[in-house]
Design an enzyme around this catalytic site. Structure first.
Site, PDB file in Angstrom:
ATOM      1  N   ASN A  39      12.094  -5.258  -7.695  1.00  0.00           N
ATOM      2  CA  ASN A  39      11.079  -5.768  -6.801  1.00  0.00           C
ATOM      3  C   ASN A  39       9.691  -5.778  -7.229  1.00  0.00           C
ATOM      4  O   ASN A  39       9.304  -4.642  -7.665  1.00  0.00           O
ATOM      5  CB  ASN A  39      11.312  -5.244  -5.222  1.00  0.00           C
ATOM      6  CG  ASN A  39      11.209  -3.874  -5.246  1.00  0.00           C
ATOM      7  OD1 ASN A  39      11.385  -2.870  -6.245  1.00  0.00           O
ATOM      8  ND2 ASN A  39      10.363  -3.596  -4.019  1.00  0.00           N
ATOM      9  N   GLU A  41       5.925  -6.457  -5.960  1.00  0.00           N
ATOM     10  CA  GLU A  41       5.141  -6.594  -4.489  1.00  0.00           C
ATOM     11  C   GLU A  41       3.756  -7.133  -5.198  1.00  0.00           C
ATOM     12  O   GLU A  41       3.217  -7.088  -6.068  1.00  0.00           O
ATOM     13  CB  GLU A  41       4.943  -5.492  -3.934  1.00  0.00           C
ATOM     14  CG  GLU A  41       6.371  -4.690  -3.391  1.00  0.00           C
ATOM     15  CD  GLU A  41       6.345  -3.566  -2.258  1.00  0.00           C
ATOM     16  OE1 GLU A  41       5.266  -2.831  -2.447  1.00  0.00           O
ATOM     17  OE2 GLU A  41       7.295  -3.275  -1.673  1.00  0.00           O
ATOM     18  N   CYS A  50      11.813  -9.835  -4.327  1.00  0.00           N
ATOM     19  CA  CYS A  50      12.915  -8.925  -4.296  1.00  0.00           C
ATOM     20  C   CYS A  50      13.562  -8.744  -5.580  1.00  0.00           C
ATOM     21  O   CYS A  50      13.495  -9.546  -6.376  1.00  0.00           O
ATOM     22  CB  CYS A  50      13.760  -9.336  -2.996  1.00  0.00           C
ATOM     23  SG  CYS A  50      13.131  -9.409  -1.406  1.00  0.00           S
ATOM     24  N   GLU A  52      16.615  -8.924  -6.208  1.00  0.00           N
ATOM     25  CA  GLU A  52      17.804  -9.660  -6.336  1.00  0.00           C
ATOM     26  C   GLU A  52      17.289 -11.086  -7.005  1.00  0.00           C
ATOM     27  O   GLU A  52      17.901 -11.721  -8.007  1.00  0.00           O
ATOM     28  CB  GLU A  52      18.601 -10.029  -5.019  1.00  0.00           C
ATOM     29  CG  GLU A  52      19.187  -8.748  -4.395  1.00  0.00           C
ATOM     30  CD  GLU A  52      18.354  -8.113  -3.456  1.00  0.00           C
ATOM     31  OE1 GLU A  52      17.126  -7.998  -3.568  1.00  0.00           O
ATOM     32  OE2 GLU A  52      18.852  -7.453  -2.304  1.00  0.00           O
ATOM     33  N   CYS A  85      18.041  -9.647   1.546  1.00  0.00           N
ATOM     34  CA  CYS A  85      17.269 -10.274   2.638  1.00  0.00           C
ATOM     35  C   CYS A  85      17.903 -11.832   2.588  1.00  0.00           C
ATOM     36  O   CYS A  85      18.456 -12.313   1.742  1.00  0.00           O
ATOM     37  CB  CYS A  85      15.823 -10.350   2.766  1.00  0.00           C
ATOM     38  SG  CYS A  85      15.280 -11.522   1.127  1.00  0.00           S
ATOM     39  N   CYS A  88      16.956 -13.834  -0.483  1.00  0.00           N
ATOM     40  CA  CYS A  88      17.825 -13.603  -1.618  1.00  0.00           C
ATOM     41  C   CYS A  88      19.281 -14.056  -1.520  1.00  0.00           C
ATOM     42  O   CYS A  88      19.878 -14.617  -2.428  1.00  0.00           O
ATOM     43  CB  CYS A  88      17.763 -12.023  -1.927  1.00  0.00           C
ATOM     44  SG  CYS A  88      15.984 -11.449  -2.582  1.00  0.00           S
TER      45      CYS A  88
END
Ligand code: THU
Length: 130
Positions: A39, A41, A50, A52, A85, A88
């Site tokens: 990830n 940010e 993210c 994924e 999420c 993703c």
């Protein structure tokens, strides 16, 4: 599996997550390779990527044959299990068949095992566009 666990830990350390302190790693398993992502940010929180999606983008960029995706491993540095999420899941759904294994590990390497279809039983995909 041992290689994948080692890779998850290495990749997790590269996480750029100064805002949440949640380090997340993803390893995608293809017939001929493993592809990792973490990830990333951003001060504009919504621009965060993210692990994924990071891995999926890396796989495509590096020429992986997406049709051979067989498993997705996701590990966080928390007690909690970081199942993908919604954003993703939608991105993964472009490439994952229903029977792709999704293994979610917490920091203690306890794991929850799913099939992709368990997490996203009614995906919106290209078939709906015809
Ligand atoms: N995150 C992931 O990388 N993957 C998930 O499946 C859920 C959340 C990241 C995004 C953000 O950097 C942090 O975890 C907290 O939401």
């Amino acid at each position: 599996m041992v290689n994948i666990l080692k890779m998850l830990d290495e990749v997790m350390e590269r996480s750029y997550s100064p805002y949440s302190n949640c380090k997340v790693a993803c390893v995608l398993v293809f017939s001929d390779r493993l592809v990792c992502g973490t990830n990333v940010e951003n001060a504009s929180y919504g621009s965060t990527i993210c692990a994924e999606r990071s891995a999926i983008v890396g796989a495509i960029s590096n020429g992986a044959d997406m049709s051979t995706l067989s498993a997705i491993y996701i590990k966080s540095n928390k007690e909690q299990f970081f199942t993908p999420c919604g954003a993703c899941l939608q991105v993964i759904s472009e490439f994952a068949s229903a029977d792709v294994d999704v293994v979610v590990l917490n920091k203690n390497n306890e794991h929850r095992d799913f099939k992709f279809a368990d997490l996203m039983p009614n995906k919106f995909d290209k078939d709906k566009l015809n």
